[in-house]
Design a protein around this motif. Structure first.
Motif, short mmCIF file in Angstrom:
data_model
loop_
_atom_site.label_atom_id
_atom_site.label_comp_id
_atom_site.label_asym_id
_atom_site.label_seq_id
_atom_site.Cartn_x
_atom_site.Cartn_y
_atom_site.Cartn_z
N PRO A 10 0.80 -1.24 0.00
CA PRO A 10 0.00 0.00 0.00
C PRO A 10 0.82 1.28 0.00
N ASN A 11 2.01 1.25 0.63
CA ASN A 11 2.83 2.47 0.71
C ASN A 11 3.69 2.71 -0.52
N ASP A 12 3.72 1.76 -1.46
CA ASP A 12 4.47 1.98 -2.70
C ASP A 12 3.89 3.16 -3.46
N ARG A 13 4.80 3.96 -4.03
CA ARG A 13 4.37 5.17 -4.74
C ARG A 13 4.06 4.84 -6.20
N MET A 14 3.29 5.70 -6.82
CA MET A 14 3.00 5.52 -8.25
C MET A 14 3.12 6.85 -8.99
N PHE A 94 6.52 -0.22 -14.82
CA PHE A 94 7.97 -0.26 -14.54
C PHE A 94 8.18 -0.02 -13.05
N LYS A 95 9.27 -0.58 -12.53
CA LYS A 95 9.53 -0.50 -11.09
C LYS A 95 10.89 0.13 -10.84
N GLU A 96 10.95 0.96 -9.82
CA GLU A 96 12.21 1.58 -9.39
C GLU A 96 12.38 1.33 -7.88
N GLU A 97 13.48 0.67 -7.51
CA GLU A 97 13.76 0.39 -6.11
C GLU A 97 14.66 1.49 -5.55
N GLY A 98 14.35 1.95 -4.36
CA GLY A 98 15.15 2.97 -3.68
C GLY A 98 14.83 2.95 -2.21
N THR A 99 14.83 4.13 -1.60
CA THR A 99 14.42 4.20 -0.19
C THR A 99 12.99 3.71 -0.05
N TYR A 100 12.21 3.93 -1.07
CA TYR A 100 10.87 3.35 -1.16
C TYR A 100 10.64 2.96 -2.62
N MET A 106 2.67 3.54 -17.46
CA MET A 106 2.59 4.19 -18.77
C MET A 106 1.27 3.75 -19.43
N LEU A 107 0.33 4.69 -19.52
CA LEU A 107 -0.97 4.38 -20.11
C LEU A 107 -0.83 4.27 -21.63
#
Length: 463
Positions: A10-14, A94-100, A106-107
């Motif tokens: 739930p806390n993953d950003r978009m 697409f996914k980006e891993e970092g501090t979060y 992409m629509l």
């Protein structure tokens, strides 16, 4: 759920991006055409992402929890809807891993109504989901062109009417243009093109004429829908090539349908999630029963059942035809009837064979549909049950026919109506038979009287 926890929290950003403007009819297309395939939640998620992309700033993002609250759905439901959007071609993730963790959505541009109906995969799936009548009614509503009055004349100016040609020195080399146009594009496909080329050459068919870029795209989409393997593909392609060596897409689709129904029964191909298919996988007992049913047949009835289980109605009609070819109209009629009444391929084969035998090798649509509807209500699911009910109905028909003929004979015997001339002739015979008896009695009486008179005269003379 375990899979979703590994990929989405739930806390993953978009962050949402729309690379190009959508068509004007996108809302209509999503609701009427895409929704039957990806469900209402799938369309709702796409529309929410679309609206959010219009207002989201380039450097800002929102959490998935916020999107869940907006749509009033759980994260599992969002994840399932997202997978459907990705599979149908409306979303790239697409996914980006970092501090979060940040997800980039992409629509993708949905098809216009025209493009949707021209796409072989989506249009075929939609037809199977909503039914043929609803499909063509919807297609007519969305693709009806504007019609001008018959008496109008075109006054549109052509390019040459308005513009002049460019100077020769600025004109690019025409030979270079034609060369670039003639260069073949590399075709990305999973089809065994080399094998298909060899196969078509062996059949004296020009492969370049059949395996065009658009035909390869069409074939690849349809074999995915109808679960056609390479050997079945060879048969379907050869069937679809006509005498002029033109690839007939309608014939190819019909052949793919036959292959699908032969392998999977009467339920048309639809979109199911992988979770559904795993949950509906057959148990060990079912597989044992199926394997026992597929054992080598011993009796004639078992051989006939196996025959009906291993052919399509097209092949059945071809076997019964002297020319070895089946009528396209009859094949289409049987396929439509099988889909509408939900009968399996083997049951439909028994039904066609039964009607042909009962009806003098004629396929009457009304007669066929009456029995198909009856067998559907009776829940007939395999060839053995179909043969049993066919025998029972035939026996009942023969019994009824016999009783009817007996009743007719009784009625004829009790109420026999004779013609008038026959009655007159019989009366004449009776009269002629009675007349000699009367004459003979009169002769006897006359002789008796003569004898009495003689005796009297004799007695007088003696005295």
């Amino acid at each position: 759920m375990n899979e979703r926890i590994r990929h989405l929290l739930p806390n993953d950003r978009m962050k949402i991006f729309q690379q190009e403007p959508f068509y004007e009819d996108t809302e209509t297309v999503l609701t009427l055409l895409y929704q039957p395939l990806i469900s209402m939640k799938g369309v709702a998620v796409f529309q929410a992402l679309w609206k959010e992309s219009r207002f989201q700033q380039p450097q800002t993002s929102i959490s998935h929890h916020q999107m869940m609250n907006t749509l009033n759905i759980t994260l599992d439901e969002f994840y399932e809807a997202r997978k459907k959007l990705e599979a149908i071609g409306l979303l790239h993730s697409f996914k980006e891993e970092g501090t979060y963790r940040t997800l980039y959505y992409m629509l993708q541009k949905p098809f216009s109504a025209k493009g949707f109906f021209e796409d072989p995969m989506l249009s075929v799936l939609l037809e199977h989901h909503i039914g043929r009548d609803s499909f063509y009614r919807l297609k007519k509503r969305l693709l009806t062109p504007a019609q001008l009055p018959n008496n109008v004349q075109s006054v549109t100016h052509s390019f040459d009417d308005v513009f002049t040609t460019i100077y020769p020195e600025n004109n690019p080399n025409p030979e270079q243009e034609t060369k670039t146009k003639e260069e073949p594009l590399a075709i990305k496909t999973k089809l065994p093109l080399d094998w298909l080329h060899k196969m078509l050459k062996q059949q004296s068919i020009n492969p370049k004429q059949v395996l065009t870029h658009s035909n390869i795209e069409y074939i690849e989409k349809l074999i995915k829908i109808y679960d056609v393997d390479d050997l079945e593909l060879e048969k379907a392609i050869i069937w679809a090539v006509n005498e002029d060596q033109v690839f007939d897409r309608k014939e190819f689709q019909d052949m793919c349908k036959d292959i699908f129904y032969k392998k999977h029964g009467s339920v048309p191909p639809r979109l199911y999630s992988n979770n559904q298919t795993q949950a509906q996988a057959p148990s060990e007992e079912q597989t044992k029963n199926e394997s026992s049913e597929e054992a080598e047949p011993k009796t004639k009835e078992e051989q006939l059942i196996q025959h009906f289980n291993t052919i399509t109605h097209r092949e059945l009609l071809e076997d019964l035809s002297a020319s070895g070819k089946a009528s396209v109209k009859e094949v289409d009629m049987i396929t439509t009837m099988m889909e509408e009444h939900g009968l399996t391929q083997s049951v439909m084969n028994v039904l066609v064979d039964y009607v042909l035998k009962r009806n003098g090798n004629k396929l009457s649509k009304n007669y066929l549909e009456t029995i198909a509807a009856h067998w559907s209500r009776e829940g007939i699911t395999n060839a053995k049950e179909a043969m049993q009910i066919a025998k029972r109905e035939h026996h009942m028909y023969e019994t009824w026919k016999k009783k009817k003929s007996q009743n007719q004979k009784k009625k004829q015997g009790s109420k026999e109506v004779l013609p008038k001339w026959f009655e007159e002739e019989r009366q004449n015979k009776k009269a002629s038979a009675a007349q000699p008896k009367q004459t003979s009695n009169e002769d006897v009486q006359k002789k008796r009287e003569e004898l009495e008179a003689f005796i009297k005269s004799y007695s007088k003379t003696k005295s």
